[in-house]
Scaffold this motif. Sequence first.
Motif, PDB file in Angstrom:
ATOM      1  N   ASN A  12      11.015   4.183  -1.280  1.00 26.35           N
ATOM      2  CA  ASN A  12       9.881   4.965  -1.764  1.00 26.35           C
ATOM      3  C   ASN A  12       9.934   6.416  -1.270  1.00 26.35           C
ATOM      4  O   ASN A  12       9.250   7.276  -1.805  1.00 26.35           O
ATOM      5  CB  ASN A  12       8.619   4.291  -1.211  1.00 26.35           C
ATOM      6  N   THR A  48       4.447   3.345  -3.474  1.00 26.27           N
ATOM      7  CA  THR A  48       3.782   3.875  -4.668  1.00 26.27           C
ATOM      8  C   THR A  48       4.774   4.381  -5.707  1.00 26.27           C
ATOM      9  O   THR A  48       4.439   4.539  -6.873  1.00 26.27           O
ATOM     10  CB  THR A  48       2.858   5.043  -4.280  1.00 26.27           C
ATOM     11  N   GLY A  77       0.784  -1.233   0.000  1.00 25.08           N
ATOM     12  CA  GLY A  77       0.000   0.000   0.000  1.00 25.08           C
ATOM     13  C   GLY A  77       0.817   1.284   0.000  1.00 25.08           C
ATOM     14  O   GLY A  77       0.508   2.227  -0.723  1.00 25.08           O
ATOM     15  N   GLU A  78       1.889   1.299   0.789  1.00 22.61           N
ATOM     16  CA  GLU A  78       2.663   2.547   0.899  1.00 22.61           C
ATOM     17  C   GLU A  78       3.739   2.669  -0.171  1.00 22.61           C
ATOM     18  O   GLU A  78       4.406   3.695  -0.273  1.00 22.61           O
ATOM     19  CB  GLU A  78       3.343   2.601   2.272  1.00 22.61           C
ATOM     20  N   THR A 104       9.704   0.396   1.303  1.00 17.64           N
ATOM     21  CA  THR A 104       9.112   1.656   1.795  1.00 17.64           C
ATOM     22  C   THR A 104      10.206   2.715   1.940  1.00 17.64           C
ATOM     23  O   THR A 104      10.005   3.889   1.606  1.00 17.64           O
ATOM     24  CB  THR A 104       8.406   1.413   3.148  1.00 17.64           C
TER      25      THR A 104
END
Length: 251
Positions: A250, A34, A31-32, A247
């Motif tokens: 990201n 992106t 989800g995180e 993450t």
Amino acid sequence: MRQPLVAGNWKMNGTRASIKELLEGVKNGMGEVTIAEVAVCSPHIFLCDVQQQLDGSAIAWGGQDVSVHESGAYTGETAGAMLAEFGCKYVIIGHSERRTYHGETDQLVAEKFTAARKAGLVPILCIGETLEERESGITEEVVGRQIDAVVEHCGIGMLGEGVIAYEPVWAIGTGKTATPEQAQDVHAFIRARIAASSQAVADGLQILYGGSMNAGNAADLLAQADIDGGLIGGASLKPADFLAIATAANA
Ligand code: PEP
């Protein structure tokens, strides 16, 4: 702007059941993530399962080696077209474990790079020095030679269609990580070496760091200007750790 890439190298680990669970965990925790691209490089025997599980997801997948041959009497080998048929985007080329245990030379690795591109795969070219080479002060000579072999065989344009993973051999699977400064120095050297042939290729090429990257050290390594992601061994087998690295990439 280079997109960060976090690629897992499962090596020769897993069962059909364990990789199912691992991929469920990674898929559910994306989800995180992106901005960064996430990929897993699986033992070839599991690629059909990986394809079924990841098709339609944001996660890419790949193989861990490719034959220089297109088909024929090469027992145990996997052709690039076979990897492509199972949806692979990536293939690891010239991992130090293959250079060490299977005697892969710079020339063979360069031929595998070409074979991968012919099959439409994105090669993740692994380069890096041993501890002895680092302590002898020849790190740049070694990685320079490893890059030049591919450029001479494939041309700078084709090199630019791949990804480089700088993996100091002494840091792979040992728990010893290069400091962010040590890694950045070599990454900057690699980019400069490529820029000598093409500034545009050097600017666009993703250069990953690999070698005991984990949830605790990833952010500092990934914050370096020339580190565009990671090739992750041990930590890619644990969804929480792998996702923590993705993450961090990201950010
Ligand atoms: C690798 O095998 O490419 C690797 C970097 O392994 P580890 O993260 O376990 O050091």
